[in-house]
Design a protein around this motif. Structure first.
Motif, PDB file in Angstrom:
ATOM      1  N   ALA A  10      -0.414   4.128  -2.315  1.00  0.00           N
ATOM      2  CA  ALA A  10      -1.937   4.509  -1.961  1.00  0.00           C
ATOM      3  C   ALA A  10      -1.582   5.178  -0.673  1.00  0.00           C
ATOM      4  O   ALA A  10      -2.286   6.219  -0.430  1.00  0.00           O
ATOM      5  CB  ALA A  10      -2.825   3.324  -1.918  1.00  0.00           C
TER       6      ALA A  10
ATOM      7  N   ALA B  76      -3.716   3.767  -7.618  1.00  0.00           N
ATOM      8  CA  ALA B  76      -3.119   3.215  -6.434  1.00  0.00           C
ATOM      9  C   ALA B  76      -3.649   1.953  -6.112  1.00  0.00           C
ATOM     10  O   ALA B  76      -3.301   1.260  -5.263  1.00  0.00           O
ATOM     11  CB  ALA B  76      -3.834   4.303  -5.279  1.00  0.00           C
TER      12      ALA B  76
ATOM     13  N   CYS C 274       0.866  -1.280  -0.045  1.00  0.00           N
ATOM     14  CA  CYS C 274      -0.086  -0.067   0.134  1.00  0.00           C
ATOM     15  C   CYS C 274       0.772   1.231  -0.021  1.00  0.00           C
ATOM     16  O   CYS C 274       0.213   2.577   0.468  1.00  0.00           O
ATOM     17  CB  CYS C 274      -0.821  -0.161   1.256  1.00  0.00           C
TER      18      CYS C 274
ATOM     19  N   TYR D  70      -1.298  -1.229  -5.764  1.00  0.00           N
ATOM     20  CA  TYR D  70      -1.513  -2.237  -4.542  1.00  0.00           C
ATOM     21  C   TYR D  70      -1.525  -3.701  -4.920  1.00  0.00           C
ATOM     22  O   TYR D  70      -0.808  -4.406  -4.553  1.00  0.00           O
ATOM     23  CB  TYR D  70      -2.726  -1.954  -3.652  1.00  0.00           C
TER      24      TYR D  70
END
Length: 291
Positions: free
Chosen positions: A53, A147, A50, A151
């Motif tokens: 993000a 994003a 992540c 991921y």
């Protein structure tokens, strides 16, 4: 700092991924110690997957509504998103192939944003001024979709994902295209989301994903992964609208929680994003290009 120092710094960052993917850095583990280490590794790998993000949405908290250094907020967010992207490539935390795929997600997402915010639709809006708006949509918005793709791509590698009983690629493609098309067509010919969701449910009913948090494989239904990822995106959407990044019509006067039905929309978008990533992985295997 010399070029050699810069390269070494990037190499050290990339070495983090190598360490995380080491099968047994802590040796043989048992009982509660295994649970703690495996749970810790799962959390660290999730956080690492992540990274794009997380850093991007952190900027939503930090960038004031008035912007920075005379630049509007949306423009600052675009600069930050590009800086994060360049940093990940420089540090070798992301490959050029992965960056190209993320660029594709940006284009797909931005096209959807342009349609959804158009005058005749107005599903949501970006109320603030920005120099980098195109068709009324700030260019940074595509990175929110990118994003999600970032991921999935990063998690695929870090967790050594393996998909079992994946449906035929042409069938998965048809469902993914139907999902994307429905985001546009439901404004004119009705919302067929639940019919498409039923098709996806049947298509992926037997599909499972094997992943490796530490040194042992774990397994879960792929459909559950779609729903869970969709839920966390829905939470991020609530945070973003709370900070006024964009607004739904019912949030213009005062903020309110994003309708729970958006969870299903995000879960469907995850299915589409996963299909693109799976296709790219499938193509690379067929032409024998190493990751």
């Amino acid at each position: 700092m010399t070029a050699t120092d810069t390269t070494a710094g990037a190499g050290r960052l990339a070495a983090i991924d190598i360490y995380l993917c080491d099968l047994r850095p802590w040796g043989e583990l048992r009982g509660f110690t295994r649970f703690i280490i495996e749970f810790l590794y799962f959390g660290i790998k999730e956080a690492r997957a992540c990274l794009f993000a997380g850093l991007f949405f952190l900027s939503i908290f930090l960038v004031p509504k008035a912007g920075l250094l005379s630049l509007p907020r949306y423009d600052v967010l675009l600069i930050i998103a590009l800086a994060i992207q360049f940093f990940m490539i420089w540090s070798k935390l992301e490959t050029w192939d992965e960056a190209k795929a993320i660029g594709l997600f940006h284009i797909v997402g931005f096209a959807l944003e342009v349609f959804k915010t158009s005058g005749s639709i107005q599903s949501w809006s970006y109320p603030d001024f920005a120099y980098t708006k195109l068709f009324g949509v700030p260019l940074f918005s595509g990175f929110m979709y990118a994003a999600v793709g970032s991921y999935i791509i990063q998690a695929w590698r870090l967790f050594d994902l393996r998909i079992h009983h994946h449906p035929s690629y042409w069938m998965a493609t048809v469902v993914a295209l139907a999902i994307y098309a429905n985001f546009f067509t439901h404004h004119f010919i009705g919302d067929y989301r639940w019919y498409i969701a039923a098709c996806a449910l049947g298509l992926y009913a037997r599909t499972t994903v094997t992943f490796r948090p530490y040194d042992r494989d774990r397994k879960m239904p792929l459909l559950l992964a779609f729903v869970l990822i969709g839920f966390f995106i829905w939470l991020a959407e609530n945070i973003s609208t709370f900070f006024g990044i964009w607004a739904y019509p019912n949030q213009i006067g005062a903020w309110s929680i994003v309708h729970l039905g958006k969870w299903s929309s995000w879960s469907m978008l995850v299915v589409m994003t996963f299909t693109i990533v799976a296709h790219l992985k499938h193509i690379k295997r067929r032409i024998h290009v190493p990751d």
